[in-house]
Design a protein around this motif. Sequence first.
Motif, PDB file in Angstrom:
ATOM      1  N   HIS A  96      32.564 -37.204  31.561  1.00  0.00           N
ATOM      2  CA  HIS A  96      32.001 -38.476  31.133  1.00  0.00           C
ATOM      3  C   HIS A  96      32.487 -38.772  29.714  1.00  0.00           C
ATOM      4  O   HIS A  96      32.968 -37.886  29.014  1.00  0.00           O
ATOM      5  CB  HIS A  96      30.468 -38.460  31.184  1.00  0.00           C
ATOM      6  N   GLY A  97      32.358 -40.019  29.318  1.00  0.00           N
ATOM      7  CA  GLY A  97      32.792 -40.432  27.991  1.00  0.00           C
ATOM      8  C   GLY A  97      32.496 -41.896  27.770  1.00  0.00           C
ATOM      9  O   GLY A  97      31.910 -42.565  28.643  1.00  0.00           O
ATOM     10  N   PRO A  98      32.876 -42.421  26.613  1.00  0.00           N
ATOM     11  CA  PRO A  98      32.667 -43.861  26.364  1.00  0.00           C
ATOM     12  C   PRO A  98      33.336 -44.709  27.441  1.00  0.00           C
ATOM     13  O   PRO A  98      34.310 -44.296  28.089  1.00  0.00           O
ATOM     14  CB  PRO A  98      33.317 -44.074  24.995  1.00  0.00           C
ATOM     15  N   VAL A  99      32.785 -45.888  27.632  1.00  0.00           N
ATOM     16  CA  VAL A  99      33.304 -46.775  28.669  1.00  0.00           C
ATOM     17  C   VAL A  99      34.774 -47.078  28.396  1.00  0.00           C
ATOM     18  O   VAL A  99      35.147 -47.467  27.293  1.00  0.00           O
ATOM     19  CB  VAL A  99      32.479 -48.076  28.720  1.00  0.00           C
ATOM     20  N   GLY A 100      35.609 -46.871  29.422  1.00  0.00           N
ATOM     21  CA  GLY A 100      37.042 -47.117  29.309  1.00  0.00           C
ATOM     22  C   GLY A 100      37.868 -45.904  28.926  1.00  0.00           C
ATOM     23  O   GLY A 100      39.102 -45.979  28.954  1.00  0.00           O
ATOM     24  N   SER A 101      37.215 -44.763  28.555  1.00  0.00           N
ATOM     25  CA  SER A 101      37.961 -43.577  28.120  1.00  0.00           C
ATOM     26  C   SER A 101      38.197 -42.571  29.242  1.00  0.00           C
ATOM     27  O   SER A 101      38.969 -41.631  29.065  1.00  0.00           O
ATOM     28  CB  SER A 101      37.201 -42.879  26.981  1.00  0.00           C
ATOM     29  N   VAL A 102      37.542 -42.759  30.398  1.00  0.00           N
ATOM     30  CA  VAL A 102      37.669 -41.805  31.504  1.00  0.00           C
ATOM     31  C   VAL A 102      38.595 -42.406  32.552  1.00  0.00           C
ATOM     32  O   VAL A 102      38.446 -43.577  32.940  1.00  0.00           O
ATOM     33  CB  VAL A 102      36.285 -41.487  32.112  1.00  0.00           C
ATOM     34  N   GLU A 103      39.566 -41.597  33.011  1.00  0.00           N
ATOM     35  CA  GLU A 103      40.528 -42.052  34.017  1.00  0.00           C
ATOM     36  C   GLU A 103      40.360 -41.253  35.302  1.00  0.00           C
ATOM     37  O   GLU A 103      39.973 -40.079  35.270  1.00  0.00           O
ATOM     38  CB  GLU A 103      41.956 -41.900  33.499  1.00  0.00           C
ATOM     39  N   PRO A 104      40.651 -41.868  36.446  1.00  0.00           N
ATOM     40  CA  PRO A 104      40.530 -41.133  37.718  1.00  0.00           C
ATOM     41  C   PRO A 104      41.613 -40.071  37.856  1.00  0.00           C
ATOM     42  O   PRO A 104      42.657 -40.125  37.193  1.00  0.00           O
ATOM     43  CB  PRO A 104      40.686 -42.237  38.770  1.00  0.00           C
ATOM     44  N   VAL A 105      41.354 -39.115  38.723  1.00  0.00           N
ATOM     45  CA  VAL A 105      42.316 -38.051  39.003  1.00  0.00           C
ATOM     46  C   VAL A 105      43.249 -38.525  40.106  1.00  0.00           C
ATOM     47  O   VAL A 105      42.802 -38.888  41.204  1.00  0.00           O
ATOM     48  CB  VAL A 105      41.600 -36.750  39.417  1.00  0.00           C
ATOM     49  N   THR A 106      44.552 -38.511  39.823  1.00  0.00           N
ATOM     50  CA  THR A 106      45.563 -38.926  40.793  1.00  0.00           C
ATOM     51  C   THR A 106      46.602 -37.818  40.935  1.00  0.00           C
ATOM     52  O   THR A 106      46.574 -36.818  40.212  1.00  0.00           O
ATOM     53  CB  THR A 106      46.239 -40.230  40.327  1.00  0.00           C
ATOM     54  N   GLU A 107      47.518 -38.017  41.865  1.00  0.00           N
ATOM     55  CA  GLU A 107      48.597 -37.046  42.038  1.00  0.00           C
ATOM     56  C   GLU A 107      49.445 -36.947  40.770  1.00  0.00           C
ATOM     57  O   GLU A 107      49.908 -35.855  40.404  1.00  0.00           O
ATOM     58  CB  GLU A 107      49.482 -37.440  43.220  1.00  0.00           C
ATOM     59  N   ALA A 108      49.634 -38.066  40.087  1.00  0.00           N
ATOM     60  CA  ALA A 108      50.414 -38.045  38.851  1.00  0.00           C
ATOM     61  C   ALA A 108      49.690 -37.261  37.759  1.00  0.00           C
ATOM     62  O   ALA A 108      50.320 -36.492  37.010  1.00  0.00           O
ATOM     63  CB  ALA A 108      50.685 -39.475  38.389  1.00  0.00           C
ATOM     64  N   SER A 109      48.376 -37.444  37.645  1.00  0.00           N
ATOM     65  CA  SER A 109      47.637 -36.697  36.615  1.00  0.00           C
ATOM     66  C   SER A 109      47.584 -35.211  36.939  1.00  0.00           C
ATOM     67  O   SER A 109      47.615 -34.376  36.035  1.00  0.00           O
ATOM     68  CB  SER A 109      46.223 -37.263  36.473  1.00  0.00           C
ATOM     69  N   VAL A 110      47.520 -34.862  38.225  1.00  0.00           N
ATOM     70  CA  VAL A 110      47.548 -33.452  38.614  1.00  0.00           C
ATOM     71  C   VAL A 110      48.893 -32.831  38.252  1.00  0.00           C
ATOM     72  O   VAL A 110      48.961 -31.699  37.747  1.00  0.00           O
ATOM     73  CB  VAL A 110      47.255 -33.299  40.120  1.00  0.00           C
ATOM     74  N   GLN A 111      49.998 -33.555  38.485  1.00  0.00           N
ATOM     75  CA  GLN A 111      51.315 -33.042  38.114  1.00  0.00           C
ATOM     76  C   GLN A 111      51.421 -32.863  36.609  1.00  0.00           C
ATOM     77  O   GLN A 111      52.008 -31.884  36.117  1.00  0.00           O
ATOM     78  CB  GLN A 111      52.398 -34.001  38.614  1.00  0.00           C
ATOM     79  N   ALA A 112      50.844 -33.795  35.846  1.00  0.00           N
ATOM     80  CA  ALA A 112      50.844 -33.655  34.386  1.00  0.00           C
ATOM     81  C   ALA A 112      50.041 -32.426  33.959  1.00  0.00           C
ATOM     82  O   ALA A 112      50.433 -31.715  33.025  1.00  0.00           O
ATOM     83  CB  ALA A 112      50.276 -34.915  33.743  1.00  0.00           C
ATOM     84  N   ASP A 113      48.939 -32.152  34.652  1.00  0.00           N
ATOM     85  CA  ASP A 113      48.152 -30.957  34.335  1.00  0.00           C
ATOM     86  C   ASP A 113      48.930 -29.682  34.666  1.00  0.00           C
ATOM     87  O   ASP A 113      48.820 -28.682  33.944  1.00  0.00           O
ATOM     88  CB  ASP A 113      46.830 -30.967  35.111  1.00  0.00           C
ATOM     89  N   ARG A 114      49.719 -29.710  35.749  1.00  0.00           N
ATOM     90  CA  ARG A 114      50.552 -28.550  36.084  1.00  0.00           C
ATOM     91  C   ARG A 114      51.592 -28.298  34.992  1.00  0.00           C
ATOM     92  O   ARG A 114      51.840 -27.150  34.602  1.00  0.00           O
ATOM     93  CB  ARG A 114      51.241 -28.760  37.433  1.00  0.00           C
ATOM     94  N   GLU A 115      52.232 -29.354  34.523  1.00  0.00           N
ATOM     95  CA  GLU A 115      53.233 -29.203  33.467  1.00  0.00           C
ATOM     96  C   GLU A 115      52.591 -28.704  32.170  1.00  0.00           C
ATOM     97  O   GLU A 115      53.179 -27.873  31.457  1.00  0.00           O
ATOM     98  CB  GLU A 115      53.945 -30.537  33.242  1.00  0.00           C
ATOM     99  N   ALA A 116      51.401 -29.210  31.879  1.00  0.00           N
ATOM    100  CA  ALA A 116      50.707 -28.741  30.673  1.00  0.00           C
ATOM    101  C   ALA A 116      50.360 -27.259  30.786  1.00  0.00           C
ATOM    102  O   ALA A 116      50.492 -26.507  29.810  1.00  0.00           O
ATOM    103  CB  ALA A 116      49.445 -29.574  30.439  1.00  0.00           C
TER     104      ALA A 116
END
Length: 219
Positions: free
Chosen positions: A123-143
């Motif tokens: 959770h966070g301020p309105v507009g600061s939270v983004e949904p989890v997508t395949e692209a965000s999962v790939q970014a998490d793998r790279e991180a």
Amino acid sequence: MQRLPPPSWPVWVVFALLLVPGIVVLGLLGGLKDASAELLAQSEDAVGRNVVLTGTLVDVETNSGMPVNTGIYEVTIPADEGGAAETVTFGGDDHWGFPPDPDHPAELSFLVVLDDPPRAAAHGPVGSVEPVTEASVQADREALATDEALWVGGIVVFWLFALGMPALGIVLAVRRRRAKQAARAASAPATAAWPSPAPASAPAPSLAPLDSRLPPPRI
């Protein structure tokens, strides 16, 4: 004059000063790697079944044993096909103080994972939270791969330092000791080259004739 190798004590000083910070940095890199692995696991679990929703503050829950209160937010989950909308409540940020600070934002964004029952993953301020997508999962793998590489590199550098600095100190100490021994050995012949004074010789026995007035020796 032969020049001696540098002393080994600066190496030991550097080793003592950097050992503890090196351990701390290695621990921080390990913690960063673990946090990235946990985030990736959460992302892989939530991908394809999550939604970002806005919650409205409806209550403040106070802990009677501690000076802390938590904002309670009401979130409406849209209906699925053939289903009905569902309203759930999630906890927001905690506020500490004497007395507890009652100031909570009127709205918060929640990343809701559509489990049974639904749960808030972030959770966070309105507009600061983004949904989890395949692209965000790939970014998490790279991180995570980057953090693991930094952690492994940190381990290698730490052990090179932890083993190399004492070895360098020992080598310098041995070289300096051998150089001192060689210098002493080189100066010894120069001292022995000067001839030592000859000892005084004993006086030669007198060969003067016997006094004729002395009685002849008895036979």
